[in-house]
Write a protein that holds these residues in place. Structure first.
Motif, short mmCIF file in Angstrom:
data_model
loop_
_atom_site.label_atom_id
_atom_site.label_comp_id
_atom_site.label_asym_id
_atom_site.label_seq_id
_atom_site.Cartn_x
_atom_site.Cartn_y
_atom_site.Cartn_z
N ASN A 260 27.64 -7.41 22.03
CA ASN A 260 27.52 -6.65 20.79
C ASN A 260 28.62 -7.09 19.83
OD1 ASN A 260 26.97 -4.76 18.80
ND2 ASN A 260 27.90 -3.06 19.92
N LEU A 261 29.80 -6.52 19.97
CA LEU A 261 30.92 -6.91 19.10
C LEU A 261 31.69 -8.05 19.75
CD1 LEU A 261 32.24 -3.39 18.01
CD2 LEU A 261 30.63 -4.89 16.82
N MET A 262 32.00 -9.06 18.93
CA MET A 262 32.73 -10.23 19.42
C MET A 262 33.83 -10.61 18.45
SD MET A 262 29.88 -12.86 20.96
CE MET A 262 31.18 -13.97 21.51
N GLU A 263 34.84 -11.28 18.97
CA GLU A 263 35.88 -11.91 18.16
C GLU A 263 35.81 -13.42 18.39
OE1 GLU A 263 39.59 -10.30 19.37
OE2 GLU A 263 39.18 -8.28 18.62
N ILE A 264 36.03 -14.17 17.31
CA ILE A 264 36.12 -15.63 17.42
C ILE A 264 37.53 -16.04 17.00
CG2 ILE A 264 35.22 -17.85 16.62
CD1 ILE A 264 32.58 -16.42 16.00
N HIS A 265 38.24 -16.71 17.88
CA HIS A 265 39.59 -17.20 17.62
C HIS A 265 39.58 -18.72 17.61
CE1 HIS A 265 41.54 -13.19 18.40
NE2 HIS A 265 40.40 -13.02 19.05
N TYR A 266 40.54 -19.32 16.87
CA TYR A 266 40.57 -20.78 16.79
C TYR A 266 42.01 -21.28 16.83
CZ TYR A 266 42.02 -20.39 11.88
OH TYR A 266 42.71 -20.12 10.72
N SER A 267 42.13 -22.56 17.22
CA SER A 267 43.44 -23.20 17.30
C SER A 267 43.25 -24.71 17.16
CB SER A 267 44.12 -22.88 18.64
OG SER A 267 45.32 -23.61 18.79
N LYS A 268 44.28 -25.36 16.65
CA LYS A 268 44.28 -26.83 16.61
C LYS A 268 44.97 -27.44 17.82
CE LYS A 268 44.14 -27.64 11.57
NZ LYS A 268 44.86 -28.28 10.43
N ASP A 269 45.89 -26.67 18.45
CA ASP A 269 46.73 -27.24 19.50
C ASP A 269 46.71 -26.45 20.81
OD1 ASP A 269 48.08 -24.97 18.76
OD2 ASP A 269 49.82 -26.01 17.91
N LEU A 301 38.18 -23.23 20.49
CA LEU A 301 37.55 -21.97 20.11
C LEU A 301 37.55 -21.03 21.31
CD1 LEU A 301 34.41 -23.25 18.14
CD2 LEU A 301 36.49 -22.27 17.17
N LYS A 302 37.82 -19.76 21.01
CA LYS A 302 37.81 -18.73 22.04
C LYS A 302 36.84 -17.64 21.61
CE LYS A 302 40.91 -15.69 24.71
NZ LYS A 302 42.34 -15.27 24.88
N PHE A 303 35.87 -17.35 22.47
CA PHE A 303 34.84 -16.35 22.18
C PHE A 303 35.10 -15.13 23.06
CE2 PHE A 303 33.14 -20.61 21.59
CZ PHE A 303 32.66 -20.56 20.29
N VAL A 304 35.44 -14.02 22.41
CA VAL A 304 35.82 -12.81 23.14
C VAL A 304 34.74 -11.74 22.93
CG1 VAL A 304 37.58 -11.04 23.49
CG2 VAL A 304 38.25 -13.35 22.73
N ILE A 305 34.12 -11.30 24.01
CA ILE A 305 33.14 -10.22 23.95
C ILE A 305 33.90 -8.90 24.12
CG2 ILE A 305 31.09 -9.19 24.98
CD1 ILE A 305 30.30 -11.99 25.94
N VAL A 306 33.92 -8.11 23.08
CA VAL A 306 34.68 -6.85 23.06
C VAL A 306 33.83 -5.70 23.59
CG1 VAL A 306 35.97 -5.23 21.62
CG2 VAL A 306 36.04 -7.69 21.12
N THR A 307 32.57 -5.63 23.16
CA THR A 307 31.65 -4.60 23.64
C THR A 307 30.29 -5.22 23.88
OG1 THR A 307 30.85 -3.92 21.45
CG2 THR A 307 32.84 -2.82 22.29
N ASN A 308 29.51 -4.57 24.73
CA ASN A 308 28.13 -4.96 25.00
C ASN A 308 27.18 -3.91 24.46
OD1 ASN A 308 28.71 -7.36 26.44
ND2 ASN A 308 29.08 -6.19 28.32
N HIS A 309 25.91 -4.30 24.37
CA HIS A 309 24.88 -3.32 24.01
C HIS A 309 24.61 -2.37 25.19
CE1 HIS A 309 23.65 -4.75 20.03
NE2 HIS A 309 23.90 -5.97 20.48
N SER A 310 24.86 -2.86 26.39
CA SER A 310 24.67 -2.03 27.58
C SER A 310 25.41 -2.66 28.75
CB SER A 310 23.17 -1.89 27.91
OG SER A 310 22.98 -1.12 29.08
N LYS A 311 25.98 -1.86 29.61
CA LYS A 311 26.67 -2.27 30.83
C LYS A 311 28.06 -2.84 30.53
CE LYS A 311 23.09 -1.15 33.36
NZ LYS A 311 23.10 0.05 34.22
#
Length: 322
Positions: A260-269, A301-311
């Motif tokens: 559901n809710l996600m954060e996208i983080h980024y870095s060069k190094d 790139l870092k993909f962080v799932i903060v919440t789900n729609h269920s479970k």
């Protein structure tokens, strides 16, 4: 034969008497039908007009105008004025719990501030809301704007349809931003993965980058199981300009484990990290392409799932970038 005819005549006479009696009992109150004669904006009938515009060099437009409703046709011309009703912004935001803004000056212009519903007609001619999506005084990319257009007139106005709310947003042409090839991408980190419970060709983080929508990464559920948030970190192999990311949720019905809710983080190094976006995904099985609010240069790139729609567990079939 005569008896049958006689019965039919009696039945017909009875019906006439009954209908005549009903007619005599009808007593409609007198009323002034002119109260129904009102002007309104037809664009307001179905609520706010929401439009995402593709950024272009040329000017784009939406239609506005006024109609008259009621009995018959107007017996004289009806003059109508149109204006950007800035005073409606705060009330709209309060009612809808939004933080929309008016567009930049000069980005949205009415083709005419005055029009006429001619005698014997029911509407003004169609007018154009002229919109700039490129260059100076244009809508800013990825920003949501509210444009309340209202009418005024000496003629009676339907107050419920006096204002049309245009919700405007501008985006680039996504067809000009192809997905990056992921063959050189490497998974360098994850919060957890299901290494055994989903079989040999599922569960592990690498299966979110294998170009196969029928495989998937799954957070660990065997043993104690992992809890939110869940994440995957990838190395794209070189620094790229990241305009957005795309996602395909697990190809299973229902919402269980779908992000559901996600954060996208980024870095060069892979040392200094910044957040690129907070996004929200739908519990769908189809491709979802999400623009970043600002384009960023990144290798990691870092993909962080903060919440789900269920479970509490999470899964994802494919993750990419463009």
């Amino acid at each position: 034969m005569k008896s049958s005819t006689y019965k039919k005549l009696l039945l017909l006479a009875g019906m006439c008497y009954f209908l005549q009696g009903c007619k005599d009992e009808i007593n409609l109150p007198s009323q002034d039908e002119s109260i129904y004669d009102q002007i309104y904006m037809p664009q307001a009938v179905n609520g706010p007009v929401s439009k995402t515009l593709v950024m272009k060099e040329e000017e784009q437009s939406l239609i506005y105008g006024a109609n008259v409703g009621g009995r018959g046709y107007p017996k004289s011309d009806i003059k109508v004025s149109f204006y950007l009703d800035a005073d409606k912004l705060a009330a709209y935001n309060t009612a809808n719990q939004t933080t929309l803004e008016l567009p930049p000056a000069g980005s949205v212009v009415l083709s005419a501030n005055d029009a006429t519903i001619r005698k014997g007609a029911l509407a003004t001619e169609p007018l154009k809301l002229r919109i700039k999506t490129n260059g100076n005084n244009a809508l800013k990319l990825f920003k949501n704007y509210l444009v309340p257009i209202s009418i005024s007139s000496d003629y009676k106005i339907n107050a419920n349809l006096q204002t049309t709310y245009y919700l405007l947003r501008s985006e680039p042409d996504i067809s000009q931003y192809p997905d990056y090839d992921r063959s050189g991408w490497t998974v360098i980190g994850f919060s957890s993965q299901e290494s055994s419970g989903e079989g040999p060709n599922n569960g592990r983080a690498i299966f979110a980058f294998d170009n196969n929508v029928n495989t998937f990464w799954h957070s660990q559920w065997t043993g104690n199981g992992a809890v939110l948030p869940h994440y995957i970190t990838v190395d794209m192999g070189s620094v790229k300009m990241v305009h957005g990311c795309n996602f395909i949720q697990r190809q299973a019905s229902g919402a269980d484990g779908k992000a559901n809710l996600m954060e996208i983080h980024y870095s060069k190094d892979n040392i200094t990290w910044q957040k690129a976006a907070d996004i929200q995904l739908q519990a769908l099985q189809s491709l979802q392409k999400i623009w970043l609010p600002e384009f960023v240069e990144a290798r990691y790139l870092k993909f962080v799932i903060v919440t789900n729609h269920s479970k509490e567990f999470s899964n994802m079939a494919e993750i990419g970038a463009f």
